[in-house]
Write an enzyme that holds these catalytic residues in place. Structure first.
Site, PDB file in Angstrom:
ATOM      1  N   GLY A  72      40.522  40.015  38.163  1.00 34.01           N
ATOM      2  CA  GLY A  72      41.310  40.535  39.281  1.00 34.01           C
ATOM      3  C   GLY A  72      40.885  41.939  39.685  1.00 34.01           C
ATOM      4  O   GLY A  72      40.818  42.262  40.871  1.00 34.01           O
ATOM      5  N   SER A  73      40.575  42.769  38.706  1.00 29.54           N
ATOM      6  CA  SER A  73      40.191  44.146  39.019  1.00 29.54           C
ATOM      7  C   SER A  73      38.888  44.180  39.810  1.00 29.54           C
ATOM      8  O   SER A  73      38.754  44.940  40.762  1.00 29.54           O
ATOM      9  CB  SER A  73      40.022  44.961  37.736  1.00 29.54           C
ATOM     10  OG  SER A  73      41.242  45.003  37.037  1.00 29.54           O
ATOM     11  N   ASN A 152      53.533  43.704  39.899  1.00 32.89           N
ATOM     12  CA  ASN A 152      53.421  43.296  38.508  1.00 32.89           C
ATOM     13  C   ASN A 152      54.513  43.869  37.611  1.00 32.89           C
ATOM     14  O   ASN A 152      54.807  43.320  36.568  1.00 32.89           O
ATOM     15  CB  ASN A 152      52.047  43.688  37.945  1.00 32.89           C
ATOM     16  CG  ASN A 152      51.666  45.117  38.264  1.00 32.89           C
ATOM     17  OD1 ASN A 152      51.670  45.526  39.433  1.00 32.89           O
ATOM     18  ND2 ASN A 152      51.350  45.888  37.252  1.00 32.89           N
ATOM     19  N   GLN A 180      49.534  38.588  40.752  1.00 32.99           N
ATOM     20  CA  GLN A 180      50.793  38.153  40.151  1.00 32.99           C
ATOM     21  C   GLN A 180      51.416  36.968  40.885  1.00 32.99           C
ATOM     22  O   GLN A 180      52.269  36.279  40.334  1.00 32.99           O
ATOM     23  CB  GLN A 180      51.802  39.314  40.139  1.00 32.99           C
ATOM     24  CG  GLN A 180      51.444  40.434  39.169  1.00 32.99           C
ATOM     25  CD  GLN A 180      51.645  40.044  37.717  1.00 32.99           C
ATOM     26  OE1 GLN A 180      52.455  39.174  37.396  1.00 32.99           O
ATOM     27  NE2 GLN A 180      50.893  40.673  36.833  1.00 32.99           N
ATOM     28  N   HIS A 202      43.718  34.508  34.251  1.00 37.67           N
ATOM     29  CA  HIS A 202      44.518  34.620  33.027  1.00 37.67           C
ATOM     30  C   HIS A 202      45.995  34.865  33.309  1.00 37.67           C
ATOM     31  O   HIS A 202      46.797  34.932  32.386  1.00 37.67           O
ATOM     32  CB  HIS A 202      43.970  35.702  32.087  1.00 37.67           C
ATOM     33  CG  HIS A 202      44.210  37.113  32.546  1.00 37.67           C
ATOM     34  ND1 HIS A 202      45.231  37.893  32.064  1.00 37.67           N
ATOM     35  CD2 HIS A 202      43.566  37.863  33.451  1.00 37.67           C
ATOM     36  CE1 HIS A 202      45.180  39.083  32.653  1.00 37.67           C
ATOM     37  NE2 HIS A 202      44.179  39.088  33.495  1.00 37.67           N
ATOM     38  N   THR A 238      24.712  35.541  36.625  1.00 35.29           N
ATOM     39  CA  THR A 238      24.839  34.151  36.194  1.00 35.29           C
ATOM     40  C   THR A 238      26.316  33.799  36.139  1.00 35.29           C
ATOM     41  O   THR A 238      27.113  34.532  35.555  1.00 35.29           O
ATOM     42  CB  THR A 238      24.187  33.967  34.808  1.00 35.29           C
ATOM     43  OG1 THR A 238      22.818  34.341  34.915  1.00 35.29           O
ATOM     44  CG2 THR A 238      24.292  32.527  34.342  1.00 35.29           C
ATOM     45  N   CYS A 326      48.695  47.945  31.423  1.00 28.27           N
ATOM     46  CA  CYS A 326      47.513  48.791  31.533  1.00 28.27           C
ATOM     47  C   CYS A 326      47.811  50.241  31.233  1.00 28.27           C
ATOM     48  O   CYS A 326      46.953  50.969  30.795  1.00 28.27           O
ATOM     49  CB  CYS A 326      46.954  48.738  32.945  1.00 28.27           C
ATOM     50  SG  CYS A 326      46.356  47.129  33.347  1.00 28.27           S
TER      51      CYS A 326
HETATM   52  C1  LIG Z   1      16.046  40.794  32.955  1.00 37.55           C
HETATM   53  C2  LIG Z   1      17.383  40.349  33.459  1.00 37.55           C
HETATM   54  N1  LIG Z   1      18.257  41.259  33.930  1.00 37.55           N
HETATM   55  C3  LIG Z   1      19.470  40.922  34.370  1.00 37.55           C
HETATM   56  C4  LIG Z   1      19.902  39.617  34.369  1.00 37.55           C
HETATM   57  C5  LIG Z   1      21.253  39.311  34.879  1.00 37.55           C
HETATM   58  O1  LIG Z   1      22.146  38.907  33.873  1.00 37.55           O
HETATM   59  P1  LIG Z   1      23.422  38.030  34.232  1.00 37.55           P
HETATM   60  O2  LIG Z   1      22.905  36.808  34.905  1.00 37.55           O
HETATM   61  O3  LIG Z   1      24.081  37.766  32.944  1.00 37.55           O
HETATM   62  O4  LIG Z   1      24.256  38.810  35.164  1.00 37.55           O
HETATM   63  C6  LIG Z   1      19.016  38.619  33.884  1.00 37.55           C
HETATM   64  C7  LIG Z   1      19.374  37.185  33.845  1.00 37.55           C
HETATM   65  O5  LIG Z   1      19.660  36.499  34.775  1.00 37.55           O
HETATM   66  C8  LIG Z   1      17.742  38.998  33.419  1.00 37.55           C
HETATM   67  O6  LIG Z   1      16.877  38.095  32.952  1.00 37.55           O
HETATM   68  C1  LIG Z   2      48.908  43.072  40.461  1.00 34.22           C
HETATM   69  C2  LIG Z   2      47.697  43.096  39.613  1.00 34.22           C
HETATM   70  N1  LIG Z   2      46.517  43.401  40.166  1.00 34.22           N
HETATM   71  C3  LIG Z   2      45.379  43.419  39.459  1.00 34.22           C
HETATM   72  C4  LIG Z   2      45.367  43.126  38.116  1.00 34.22           C
HETATM   73  C5  LIG Z   2      44.067  43.186  37.383  1.00 34.22           C
HETATM   74  O1  LIG Z   2      43.624  41.918  36.986  1.00 34.22           O
HETATM   75  P1  LIG Z   2      42.632  41.778  35.750  1.00 34.22           P
HETATM   76  O2  LIG Z   2      43.288  42.425  34.601  1.00 34.22           O
HETATM   77  O3  LIG Z   2      42.405  40.328  35.600  1.00 34.22           O
HETATM   78  O4  LIG Z   2      41.370  42.508  36.122  1.00 34.22           O
HETATM   79  C6  LIG Z   2      46.594  42.813  37.485  1.00 34.22           C
HETATM   80  C7  LIG Z   2      46.701  42.493  36.047  1.00 34.22           C
HETATM   81  O5  LIG Z   2      46.411  43.221  35.141  1.00 34.22           O
HETATM   82  C8  LIG Z   2      47.779  42.797  38.250  1.00 34.22           C
HETATM   83  O6  LIG Z   2      48.952  42.509  37.703  1.00 34.22           O
END
Ligand SMILES: Cc1ncc(COP(=O)(O)O)c(C=O)c1O
Ligand SMILES: Cc1ncc(COP(=O)(O)O)c(C=O)c1O
Ligand code: FES
Ligand code: FES
Lengths: 397, 139, 397
Positions: A72-73, A152, A180, A202, A238, A326
């Site tokens: 969410g953030s 929240n 929320q 979550h 990914t 938080c």
């Molecule tokens: C060298 C390299 N850097 C960055 C990434 C990005 O990682 P991710 O896909 O977990 O965001 C990858 C893989 O895709 C990578 O092979």
């Molecule tokens: C209103 C609201 N916005 C944003 C968030 C952030 O979500 P997350 O913790 O999944 O990043 C929350 C929960 O912590 C929330 O209650």
């Protein structure tokens, strides 16, 4: 075994077994990278697209308007920074509220440091913004309005459709942090004229660390995470395949019978609210009485402090929170409680009990039995209470 | 988050309450910040015969007050004066960094109570450096 | 059942059963929000701290220098944007290489649009940068050098310790994208003078959607995701608890016997490379022969095109990739292959086979049996090959 009464569903929910079972094959067997050409990659690709449909359906959005994020953030950061940067040519003014989550407020502070102007709309004692004040705040420079769907801490639900209508008329983008609300309140992005919407799995029995941002087709927005071509080249990285599958399944389940689910919670919630007010003197309900999340109870007990309350509740197996999860550990009382007009003193004695799937009528009875004793115990060691009694306060014990 | 010792003193606080006609009373903290600590002393021949407290505050604040009263009972006023917040933290087997100020409150409350006693006896109050670490203290 | 030979470990790996088992309780039972006061929250908090120790130990970092993210791309974005923005006062020049992953290159392009200057160091035919060229590129304005530890396409491992030493002397921050290296090559951030390092769990048998950024104590960096106080207020968002637990366990397992693991892979890898060069004429190995990831094979077969090759391999149960998985689906040949001096024509005929835990000697035999036939089949339908033959090319079939 000690009784466990989890009353912090607004902080996070367990991943439901049904959701987890859906996710499991994607860790070990169907693990292919969705960007690959070969079949085990293609099969995860289509599973992701199915999850995207599940989300789109629930929000009444189009599939290609849903983008998965790391929570969410991230969705909130993306919405605000992305729109701010892509539309700086039009103007640099953003309107939000004083009761947003930190994932909005701290982004606004960041934007202010970078040349943007932010208006923080006040809220009334129930936590609602005024549409008139919003209307007056919009200027030619305004590019974005961000108002959370439901708070929240105090659970207040804003008049989102009205805000959306106004924003559409004024031709400014409307983002809502619905972290929320999703799974608890019906949402229709078309009918409510929502341009961007954040959600987080979550909070509705999906896994942690995965969320989504709905971006209406045509909205001008920059990327937050640059890199590979995932998510139609708008959010690199990914894909968290099991997480996304889990999010899709969880949102589908949560919205199957959203009305029935809400009714059950509202009944329990109201019993709890009424019981607490009746049994514990000097108790005040925070948030709107009706425009309120089905599972949210937020009260202040005068003369006592929240953390001690949480620790004693934990001893009795009750998991709750005081202010937002938080900010616990910090010394400031919740900005939301201050915004609805509470004094620092009273805000320090706040308690949020948030109900969910697992909550039973017996849980409510148990809390109504335990909590009054705990409050009394803390009041008996409180110098504030002592002072109050000495001043001849009519305590209706 | 908290050590077993802190939890013990929080769950079963020693010396909660007030002393009628106390010889010295010290109140520190600020309800605005979410913490007020009040310590009562019974003094005979410069020795603290009894101490009680009332605290509005977090778990660490309650535990610190409880431990502080235990530490000063039976001590001379001079020895009690020299009990620092560090001694309280040590006796509690540690506090999380964000909670250190709760123990400072206990030290301050002892000082306030002793000075209150001194003033009542017609003695000069001992000067104290302002130690309170509160970020939210009224300006 | 069709034989499945997964040869794309550089794109992603399955989550190992051992890792998954470690994660499972954190979905449904130990699901508390780590920011909470009550016991089921504290227990996830300490599990996260344990994972942080596991990561720190492997990198020889301090626990409080490890920050969890939503993946490798987020870590890369954070490192570059965060350092760029926090140090703009000192200068606006960044040095990187022409063979970085898109998660670095596209961030650099973004920074260029926002007033930064970026130098892209060339590489030699093996994919190595020159330390002298790096030295010459550093100016008073330089704030950051970002050089990947090991390349995701051709597997070349840079002289990281030398680069680190130079950067420390020149007093510029040194970031390395070690997403491909972690778990395959020993890393010591202190000895190598690394200031920031990105990693991603799904590359070493951990889950997708979770990564980490190592930030040396004292490095000035801005947040990428603002909001709640998680990760010592440096990366907001409810922690992906199961993901983080999985990352910790996976990195621990991967590095238990990193040497033995590497030796096994290198043997298989070399057998594959030698077999391919021997059996298929007009084959060229890309990347450095020795300074190379243990599991990386990258070859170009003249006269044919990568996607067709992948599809035919998939038919035979062999999962492989051509260029980086992220850019497959795009029509441009890999920027890495162009950077090492290949012509467009040849670059299009590249194949990456990346070995991993599951790879056996029989798999290598199978590939050495199947691949030459596939290449021949494609060449027989290639007009380029026809032309070549007509020109009297001495084909050593
Ligand atoms: C060298 C390299 N850097 C960055 C990434 C990005 O990682 P991710 O896909 O977990 O965001 C990858 C893989 O895709 C990578 O092979
Ligand atoms: C209103 C609201 N916005 C944003 C968030 C952030 O979500 P997350 O913790 O999944 O990043 C929350 C929960 O912590 C929330 O209650
Ligand atoms: S009394 Fe202020 S946090 Fe403990
Ligand atoms: S031939 Fe199909 S992509 Fe060019």
């Amino acid at each position: 075994m000690k009784r466990l009464v989890y009353m912090d569903h607004a902080a996070t929910t367990p991943t439901s077994t049904e959701v987890l079972n859906e996710m499991l094959p994607y860790f070990t067997e169907k693990f292919g990278n969705p960007s690959s050409v070969y079949s085990i990659g293609r099969e995860t690709k289509s599973a992701i697209e199915k999850a995207r449909e599940q989300v789109a359906k629930v929000l009444n959005a189009d599939t290609n308007e849903i983008f998965f994020t790391g929570g969410g953030s991230e969705a909130d950061n993306w919405a605000l920074k992305g729109v701010a940067m892509a539309n700086a040519g039009k103007g640099k003014h953003i309107i939000t509220t004083s009761i947003e989550h930190h994932a909005i407020l701290h982004v606004c502070e960041y934007l202010e440091k970078n040349g943007y102007k932010v208006t923080y709309l006040p809220v009334d004692k129930d936590g609602l913004i005024s549409i008139d004040e919003l209307k007056n705040a919009v200027t030619d420079e305004t590019i974005l309005v961000s108002v959370m769907f439901a708070n929240n801490e105090i659970g207040t639900i804003q008049n989102i459709a009205e805000i959306g209508k106004l924003c559409r008329e004024k031709k400014v983008y409307f983002h809502t942090d619905a972290v929320q609300a999703v799974g608890n309140v019906p949402i229709d992005v078309k009918e409510m004229n929502i341009d961007l919407l954040s959600l987080s799995a979550h909070k509705f029995y999906g896994p942690k660390g995965v969320g989504a941002l709905y971006i209406r087709k045509g909205v001008k927005i920059q990327q937050l995470i640059h890199g590979g071509g995932q998510e139609k080249s708008r959010r690199a990285g990914t894909e968290n395949v099991p997480g996304i599958i889990g999010l899709g399944k969880a949102i589908e389940i949560a919205c199957l019978d959203i009305q029935g689910h809400a009714e059950r919670l509202i009944k329990l919630r109201n019993k709890l609210i009424e019981g607490l007010i009746e049994k514990i003197p000097h108790t005040r309900l925070n948030g709107h009485f009706e425009k309120r999340l089905p599972g949210n109870v937020n009260v202040c007990f005068e003369f006592i402090e929240g953390e001690s309350l949480l620790l004693l509740l934990d001893e009795m197996g009750i998991c709750a929170s005081s202010g937002s999860a938080c900010s616990s550990g910090s010394l400031d009382p919740s900005h939301v409680l201050l915004a609805i007009g509470l004094s620092h003193e009273i805000a320090h004695g706040s308690l949020r009990l948030s109900l969910g799937e697992a909550t039973t009528d017996e849980d409510i009875d148990y809390i109504l039995d335990v909590l009054p004793k705990i409050v009394e115990r803390l009041r008996n060691m409180s110098p504030l209470y002592e002072e109050y009694l000495k001043k001849g306060g009519a305590v209706n014990v | 988050m908290y050590s077993d010792k802190v939890m013990d003193h929080f769950m079963n606080p020693r010396n909660v309450g007030e002393i009628e006609n106390a010889d010295g009373v010290g109140t520190v903290g600020n309800a605005k910040c979410g913490d007020i600590m009040k310590i009562y002393l019974k003094v005979e021949d410069d020795v603290i015969k009894d101490a009680k407290f009332k605290t509005f505050g977090c778990g660490a604040a309650v535990a610190s007050s409880s431990m502080a009263t235990e530490l000063i009972i039976g001590k001379t006023l001079d020895d009690a004066w020299n009990i620092s917040n560090k001694a309280v933290i040590e006796a509690l087997e540690g506090l999380p960094p964000v909670k250190v100020h709760c123990s400072v409150l206990a030290e301050d409350a002892i000082h306030e109570a002793i000075n209150d006693y001194r003033v009542k006896k017609g003695l000069e109050p001992i000067h104290v450096e302002h130690k309170d670490l509160h970020g939210c203290e009224e300006e």
